[in-house]
Design an enzyme around this catalytic site. Structure first.
Site, PDB file in Angstrom:
ATOM      1  N   ARG A  16      18.195  49.354  24.824  1.00  0.00           N
ATOM      2  CA  ARG A  16      18.836  48.048  24.882  1.00  0.00           C
ATOM      3  C   ARG A  16      18.642  47.352  23.545  1.00  0.00           C
ATOM      4  O   ARG A  16      17.574  47.429  22.932  1.00  0.00           O
ATOM      5  CB  ARG A  16      18.261  47.192  26.023  1.00  0.00           C
ATOM      6  CG  ARG A  16      18.683  47.648  27.411  1.00  0.00           C
ATOM      7  CD  ARG A  16      20.180  47.555  27.649  1.00  0.00           C
ATOM      8  NE  ARG A  16      20.602  48.011  28.960  1.00  0.00           N
ATOM      9  CZ  ARG A  16      21.040  49.230  29.234  1.00  0.00           C
ATOM     10  NH1 ARG A  16      21.077  50.153  28.278  1.00  0.00           N
ATOM     11  NH2 ARG A  16      21.441  49.550  30.459  1.00  0.00           N
ATOM     12  N   GLN A  47      27.051  42.412  24.220  1.00  0.00           N
ATOM     13  CA  GLN A  47      28.015  43.504  24.250  1.00  0.00           C
ATOM     14  C   GLN A  47      29.287  43.037  24.945  1.00  0.00           C
ATOM     15  O   GLN A  47      29.184  42.508  26.054  1.00  0.00           O
ATOM     16  CB  GLN A  47      27.430  44.725  24.973  1.00  0.00           C
ATOM     17  CG  GLN A  47      26.311  45.359  24.173  1.00  0.00           C
ATOM     18  CD  GLN A  47      25.855  46.718  24.700  1.00  0.00           C
ATOM     19  OE1 GLN A  47      25.046  47.353  24.082  1.00  0.00           O
ATOM     20  NE2 GLN A  47      26.374  47.154  25.822  1.00  0.00           N
ATOM     21  N   HIS A  78      28.606  51.202  22.656  1.00  0.00           N
ATOM     22  CA  HIS A  78      27.725  51.708  23.713  1.00  0.00           C
ATOM     23  C   HIS A  78      28.436  52.819  24.479  1.00  0.00           C
ATOM     24  O   HIS A  78      29.071  52.587  25.515  1.00  0.00           O
ATOM     25  CB  HIS A  78      27.334  50.565  24.653  1.00  0.00           C
ATOM     26  CG  HIS A  78      26.171  50.897  25.531  1.00  0.00           C
ATOM     27  ND1 HIS A  78      25.522  49.951  26.297  1.00  0.00           N
ATOM     28  CD2 HIS A  78      25.527  52.058  25.784  1.00  0.00           C
ATOM     29  CE1 HIS A  78      24.542  50.519  26.971  1.00  0.00           C
ATOM     30  NE2 HIS A  78      24.532  51.802  26.681  1.00  0.00           N
TER      31      HIS A  78
END
Length: 386
Positions: free
Chosen positions: A285, A314, A333
């Site tokens: 993270r 994000q 991601h």
């Protein structure tokens, strides 16, 4: 009838795929610890399809509408006027992915009186305020292990790409050059290096297993020590904390969940204790690393490279400093959202929904919060503020 609110990432810029690079993906029936892959009663998709974007709908529409439920799928998740916020007050179930998280803050949970279940399609439920979920009796579940190996493979790829200076070398090819000296001036062998993982759960252990054949010395830290036979098999050195481990490593990979004890862990102070020229990989993270401290460490040379696919927030804004810092190998991601992984986490999401609608217990390994407390995998991996 239940309203199911599903937040997924947008379709490809050129439209939903009409064909794929491969006609199929291997079927994985179980995982390294003996856990079986998801076992829903059925699926309404072809494994290998793009399921994590809006048009893919995680393959859930036929199933949910066949039961008379309403499915709302959107990628619009930010701001008070977002489609997510408009539908949230009536939603019984919210589904989202770590790659495009619908942040279920305490404020949002308070505005969702009908909310009973929050599902992470994938692994990592830190986008849900777990304390608020506990307070309001919301069950939180994720598809544990569904994409752990996917992430581990991404970690190994990023380690090699940084140490071998792959991305700048590839850029010389794209630019029409043949600049061998420029390519190799930051290229080293991984063999003989000390490599450590912060956390050795499913992902961290999978990373260690994949790195063992490279002839490296392996280190780890975790609040749950691995069995002695695993330490002996992989010749692992255990450290009581990240602070104790990182000064001994040339490469550090972060595979820990985000909770109060890991947030901001890699700050100026910790980075200063690392070997000069260490490589740091973070697919866990973004908030585990101090954004500006990472930039400073790369600019000073304390870090030789930083790679990962996790950011905060994000999606990352266009001016996020990690986009332009030196010697990085950042990606969106994506590590846990390969088409192979999507088949498993979509099937696992349906399995969780089937349990919810039939009133049968959700697998303990999928549970993060249940019955007003951390539960299952959540009790092992997470801690709360309270």
């Amino acid at each position: 009838m239940a309203k199911v609110l599903c937040v997924l990432y947008p379709d490809p810029v050129n439209g939903y795929p009409k064909e794929y690079a491969r006609s199929s993906v291997p079927r994985i029936s179980g995982y390294a610890d003996g856990q079986t892959a998801p076992t829903p009663s059925g699926v309404d998709f072809t494994p290998g399809e793009l399921l994590g974007s809006v048009s893919g709908e995680l393959g859930l529409r036929k199933y949910l509408e066949g039961l008379g439920h309403e499915l709302v799928v959107t990628s619009d998740k930010e701001g008070q006027d977002s489609e997510f916020d408009r539908h949230l007050p009536d939603a019984e179930i919210v589904i989202s992915q770590p790659f495009w998280p619908a942040y279920l803050t305490a404020e949002r949970i308070a505005k969702a009186p009908n909310l009973k279940l929050a599902v992470t399609a994938g692994i990592g439920s830190d986008h849900v305020d777990l304390d608020a979920a506990i307070k309001h009796g919301v069950t939180v579940a994720e598809v544990t292990f569904s994409n752990s190996v996917s992430v581990a493979e991404h970690v190994v790829m990023m380690i090699l790409s940084l140490v071998r200076n792959y991305l700048p070398s590839h850029q010389w090819v794209l630019d029409g050059g043949w600049n061998i000296a420029d390519c190799v001036s930051r290229s080293y062998d991984l063999e003989g290096m000390d490599v450590g993982t912060v956390a050795a759960g499913r992902i961290g252990t999978a990373v260690l297993r994949r790195l063992a054949p490279f002839g490296v010395r392996l280190h780890y830290t975790d609040r749950h020590r691995l069995p002695a036979e695993v330490e002996e098999e992989l010749n692992l050195t255990f450290h009581e904390s990240a602070q104790a481990m990182v000064p001994n490593c040339d490469v550090v990979t972060v595979n820990a969940p985000l909770h109060p004890q890991t947030q901001g862990l890699f700050d100026d102070r910790l980075l200063s204790t690392m070997r000069h020229g260490t490589y740091l990989i973070n697919t866990a993270r973004g908030l585990i690393c101090d954004r500006d401290a990472i930039v400073r460490a790369l600019e000073s040379g304390q870090l030789a490279g930083y790679a990962g696919d996790v950011w905060y927030p994000q999606p990352a804004p266009a001016d996020h400093r990690w986009r332009t810092m030196p010697h990085h190998g950042m990606t969106p991601h994506i590590s846990g959202s390969s088409l192979s992984a999507q088949a498993r986490y979509a099937a696992g999401t349906r399995e969780i929904l089937e349990s919810h609608f039939t009133g049968t217990p959700v697998r303990p390994e999928y549970l993060i919060v249940d019955g007003g407390a951390l539960a299952g995998a959540g009790a092992h991996s997470y801690s709360t503020k309270s």
